[in-house]
Enzyme design. Sequence first.
Site, PDB file in Angstrom:
ATOM      1  N   TRP A  97      41.529  41.609  38.992  1.00 17.06           N
ATOM      2  CA  TRP A  97      40.674  42.143  37.927  1.00 17.06           C
ATOM      3  C   TRP A  97      40.288  43.603  38.156  1.00 17.06           C
ATOM      4  O   TRP A  97      39.812  44.266  37.243  1.00 17.06           O
ATOM      5  CB  TRP A  97      39.384  41.311  37.795  1.00 17.06           C
ATOM      6  N   ASN A  98      40.437  44.123  39.371  1.00 16.42           N
ATOM      7  CA  ASN A  98      39.833  45.440  39.631  1.00 16.42           C
ATOM      8  C   ASN A  98      40.620  46.600  39.034  1.00 16.42           C
ATOM      9  O   ASN A  98      40.055  47.653  38.764  1.00 16.42           O
ATOM     10  CB  ASN A  98      39.562  45.634  41.131  1.00 16.42           C
ATOM     11  N   LYS A 140      50.482  36.334  35.350  1.00 16.71           N
ATOM     12  CA  LYS A 140      49.220  35.579  35.313  1.00 16.71           C
ATOM     13  C   LYS A 140      48.121  36.554  35.701  1.00 16.71           C
ATOM     14  O   LYS A 140      47.985  36.918  36.867  1.00 16.71           O
ATOM     15  CB  LYS A 140      49.284  34.422  36.312  1.00 16.71           C
ATOM     16  N   PRO A 141      47.321  37.035  34.729  1.00 13.51           N
ATOM     17  CA  PRO A 141      46.273  37.999  35.077  1.00 13.51           C
ATOM     18  C   PRO A 141      45.040  37.288  35.626  1.00 13.51           C
ATOM     19  O   PRO A 141      44.924  36.063  35.517  1.00 13.51           O
ATOM     20  CB  PRO A 141      45.954  38.649  33.723  1.00 13.51           C
ATOM     21  N   ALA A 142      44.109  38.051  36.175  1.00 13.48           N
ATOM     22  CA  ALA A 142      42.852  37.476  36.659  1.00 13.48           C
ATOM     23  C   ALA A 142      42.062  36.896  35.480  1.00 13.48           C
ATOM     24  O   ALA A 142      42.106  37.436  34.372  1.00 13.48           O
ATOM     25  CB  ALA A 142      42.029  38.549  37.359  1.00 13.48           C
ATOM     26  N   SER A 143      41.324  35.838  35.743  1.00 17.48           N
ATOM     27  CA  SER A 143      40.582  35.179  34.661  1.00 17.48           C
ATOM     28  C   SER A 143      39.415  36.034  34.152  1.00 17.48           C
ATOM     29  O   SER A 143      38.915  35.792  33.055  1.00 17.48           O
ATOM     30  CB  SER A 143      40.059  33.818  35.135  1.00 17.48           C
ATOM     31  N   GLY A 154      45.962  40.887  45.337  1.00 23.95           N
ATOM     32  CA  GLY A 154      44.666  40.216  45.416  1.00 23.95           C
ATOM     33  C   GLY A 154      44.228  40.081  46.857  1.00 23.95           C
ATOM     34  O   GLY A 154      44.644  40.865  47.721  1.00 23.95           O
ATOM     35  N   SER A 155      43.422  39.083  47.122  1.00 25.64           N
ATOM     36  CA  SER A 155      42.832  38.963  48.457  1.00 25.64           C
ATOM     37  C   SER A 155      43.851  38.451  49.473  1.00 25.64           C
ATOM     38  O   SER A 155      44.802  37.738  49.126  1.00 25.64           O
ATOM     39  CB  SER A 155      41.644  38.013  48.394  1.00 25.64           C
ATOM     40  N   GLU A 210      50.385  42.544  47.866  1.00 22.57           N
ATOM     41  CA  GLU A 210      49.494  43.703  47.982  1.00 22.57           C
ATOM     42  C   GLU A 210      48.104  43.122  48.199  1.00 22.57           C
ATOM     43  O   GLU A 210      47.479  42.635  47.259  1.00 22.57           O
ATOM     44  CB  GLU A 210      49.525  44.528  46.689  1.00 22.57           C
ATOM     45  N   LEU A 211      47.611  43.174  49.440  1.00 21.23           N
ATOM     46  CA  LEU A 211      46.415  42.393  49.783  1.00 21.23           C
ATOM     47  C   LEU A 211      45.211  43.289  50.104  1.00 21.23           C
ATOM     48  O   LEU A 211      45.163  44.437  49.714  1.00 21.23           O
ATOM     49  CB  LEU A 211      46.774  41.453  50.929  1.00 21.23           C
TER      50      LEU A 211
HETATM   51  P1  NAP Z   1      41.775  37.111  44.299  1.00 22.03           P
HETATM   52  O1  NAP Z   1      40.629  36.200  44.229  1.00 22.03           O
HETATM   53  O2  NAP Z   1      42.764  36.935  45.390  1.00 22.03           O
HETATM   54  O3  NAP Z   1      42.474  37.006  42.866  1.00 22.03           O
HETATM   55  C1  NAP Z   1      43.624  37.730  42.538  1.00 22.03           C
HETATM   56  C2  NAP Z   1      44.485  36.898  41.615  1.00 22.03           C
HETATM   57  O4  NAP Z   1      44.840  35.690  42.279  1.00 22.03           O
HETATM   58  C3  NAP Z   1      43.792  36.501  40.321  1.00 22.03           C
HETATM   59  O5  NAP Z   1      44.748  36.462  39.285  1.00 22.03           O
HETATM   60  C4  NAP Z   1      43.308  35.097  40.635  1.00 22.03           C
HETATM   61  O6  NAP Z   1      43.201  34.278  39.489  1.00 22.03           O
HETATM   62  C5  NAP Z   1      44.441  34.582  41.508  1.00 22.03           C
HETATM   63  N1  NAP Z   1      44.037  33.491  42.391  1.00 22.03           N
HETATM   64  C6  NAP Z   1      42.815  33.243  42.918  1.00 22.03           C
HETATM   65  N2  NAP Z   1      42.852  32.132  43.682  1.00 22.03           N
HETATM   66  C7  NAP Z   1      44.125  31.669  43.619  1.00 22.03           C
HETATM   67  C8  NAP Z   1      44.796  30.542  44.181  1.00 22.03           C
HETATM   68  N3  NAP Z   1      44.171  29.676  44.976  1.00 22.03           N
HETATM   69  N4  NAP Z   1      46.097  30.380  43.912  1.00 22.03           N
HETATM   70  C9  NAP Z   1      46.757  31.257  43.137  1.00 22.03           C
HETATM   71  N5  NAP Z   1      46.178  32.335  42.555  1.00 22.03           N
HETATM   72  C10 NAP Z   1      44.879  32.543  42.805  1.00 22.03           C
HETATM   73  O7  NAP Z   1      41.352  38.624  44.391  1.00 22.03           O
HETATM   74  P2  NAP Z   1      40.370  39.404  43.445  1.00 22.03           P
HETATM   75  O8  NAP Z   1      38.986  39.051  43.831  1.00 22.03           O
HETATM   76  O9  NAP Z   1      40.763  39.245  42.011  1.00 22.03           O
HETATM   77  O10 NAP Z   1      40.736  40.912  43.827  1.00 22.03           O
HETATM   78  C11 NAP Z   1      40.193  41.523  44.914  1.00 22.03           C
HETATM   79  C12 NAP Z   1      41.141  41.532  46.085  1.00 22.03           C
HETATM   80  O11 NAP Z   1      42.375  42.120  45.700  1.00 22.03           O
HETATM   81  C13 NAP Z   1      40.630  42.379  47.213  1.00 22.03           C
HETATM   82  O12 NAP Z   1      40.866  41.748  48.437  1.00 22.03           O
HETATM   83  C14 NAP Z   1      41.454  43.655  47.097  1.00 22.03           C
HETATM   84  O13 NAP Z   1      41.534  44.388  48.284  1.00 22.03           O
HETATM   85  C15 NAP Z   1      42.744  43.119  46.630  1.00 22.03           C
HETATM   86  N6  NAP Z   1      43.538  44.168  45.962  1.00 22.03           N
HETATM   87  C16 NAP Z   1      44.627  44.647  46.615  1.00 22.03           C
HETATM   88  C17 NAP Z   1      45.377  45.655  46.030  1.00 22.03           C
HETATM   89  C18 NAP Z   1      46.591  46.195  46.735  1.00 22.03           C
HETATM   90  O14 NAP Z   1      47.408  46.821  46.071  1.00 22.03           O
HETATM   91  N7  NAP Z   1      46.754  45.984  48.031  1.00 22.03           N
HETATM   92  C19 NAP Z   1      45.022  46.162  44.771  1.00 22.03           C
HETATM   93  C20 NAP Z   1      43.899  45.635  44.130  1.00 22.03           C
HETATM   94  C21 NAP Z   1      43.171  44.614  44.754  1.00 22.03           C
HETATM   95  P3  NAP Z   1      41.769  33.884  38.853  1.00 22.03           P
HETATM   96  O15 NAP Z   1      41.084  35.158  38.536  1.00 22.03           O
HETATM   97  O16 NAP Z   1      42.178  33.120  37.651  1.00 22.03           O
HETATM   98  O17 NAP Z   1      41.080  33.073  39.876  1.00 22.03           O
END
Ligand code: NAP
Length: 474
Positions: A145-146, A169-172, A222-223, A244-245
Amino acid sequence: MLYINGKWTDSSSNETLTVYNPATQEEVGKIAYGTKKDAEDAIKAADEAFEKWKRKTAGEKSAFLSTFANELRKRSDEIANMITREMGKPLRESIGEVKLTISYVDWYAEEAKRIYGDTVPASSADKRILVLQEPVGVTAAITPWNFPAAMITRKIAPALAAGCPVIVKPASSTPLTAKLIFEALDAANPIEGIANLVTGPSSEISDAFNESFLVRKLTFTGSTEVGKHLMRGAADTVKKVAMELGGHAPYIVFDDADLEAAVDGAVASKFRNAGQTCVCTNRIYVQESIADKFADLFASKVSEMVIGDGLDEKTDIGPLINKGALTKVTSQIDDALERGGKLMTGGKEAEVDNYNGSFFEPTVINYATDDMNISREETFGPIAPIYTFKTEEEVVNRANHFEYGLAAYCFTSDFSRAIRMMENLEYGIVGLNDDMPTTAQAPFGGVKASGVGREGGKYGLQEYLVEKFVSMKI
Ligand code: NAP
């Protein structure tokens, strides 16, 4: 609506998801909340489109991406406005994100024409060796989402340039921005099925991706925790993965640095997107002799930042993504103060007149120490801890002694030191006197627990290609 096989459709369960503005807690809109079956339909559509899309000439793929970029340009204001309403960042940052979003499509529209193979000298006179570059296949992309717009095009533009159909699949929290991106894509008249959008429960949708042998590439931003889980899942069908974490960026300021530039860079790098970017500064290391001066100047600039609704042009810091994020930030501050940190500004939730959002004051903590939680946990919020160091060797060890390795920043005017720092920092991205390195033509990505793979530039295209080695006897 979901976008599957070139058509807008409801969820097979008829469920919808309501999206709320984190600045006001008011409804922004609704979107279809898809199911595992919808994801499977999208995979099937993408697989059927693969044959047609990969056979298109480089010029045809390039032309499609250029049209897509132009359709995005026409919608720039609408997309920027939606980013701010869905996730809160100040409108001027959203406008910057839209420019970045389009720059990936523009860049890969050009790079689609430059996918070259090789001829390799053979070891006998009657053999010839060719290396072909071929698209890896159907690609599933899960985005955060960020950066709800740029993280989508950073994946789908190189995938399509390489010849791979995609399912996103985008963030919810931010599906409506994704929908606008797909409206632009739809207006570019794609071959049905080459790009699909499926919202829905993340684990159901990602299970559909990981269980399918048709999906040959999984790309995730994501995370780290979710990334590890997805990598394990992708192992069953032996997919190519890009992850990309999370990050925990050190920001190192030597006593020979341009202090003013280092302070301004730290404010921008730390508080962009209210501290919610993966490359945001997490730990500010300042050399002892200038530490107090730096801290005073930095805290004074941070205390002047305006908190508010991102749609208000005066706003420097918008709300955090949700109320849950406030709890994490508060607990990191409590822990840091208990362990001897000194609060210089901020430190608590912010009241913004007439708004009910998840606002937090930009916060500076001086005399931070390595044992604080904030020194290890990704912050993802507007807290800046300042640490001091004595020597270059010490700060390199402290910066590297960590599981993350995404971005690091170093401010110095000593040329030789800059080169040493560039080489010694164990990070995928190093900003030397530069607080904002991200750009479409460079390889963005981390080492260690910050991920595998690169996005951007020719390197990002390679992620969607596989080499085929052909040996010919003549
Ligand atoms: P997140 O909770 O990992 O969510 C990212 C995506 O993964 C969302 O689409 C989310 O869907 C989905 N997701 C969540 N739980 C899941 C599961 N159990 N199985 C499959 N998919 C799942 O991360 P966030 O809070 O959105 O974003 C913040 C994180 O992203 C931070 O750690 C940040 O550092 C990282 N990030 C990294 C980069 C990079 O390029 N390295 C860039 C931007 C952000 P839902 O929203 O539907 O739950």
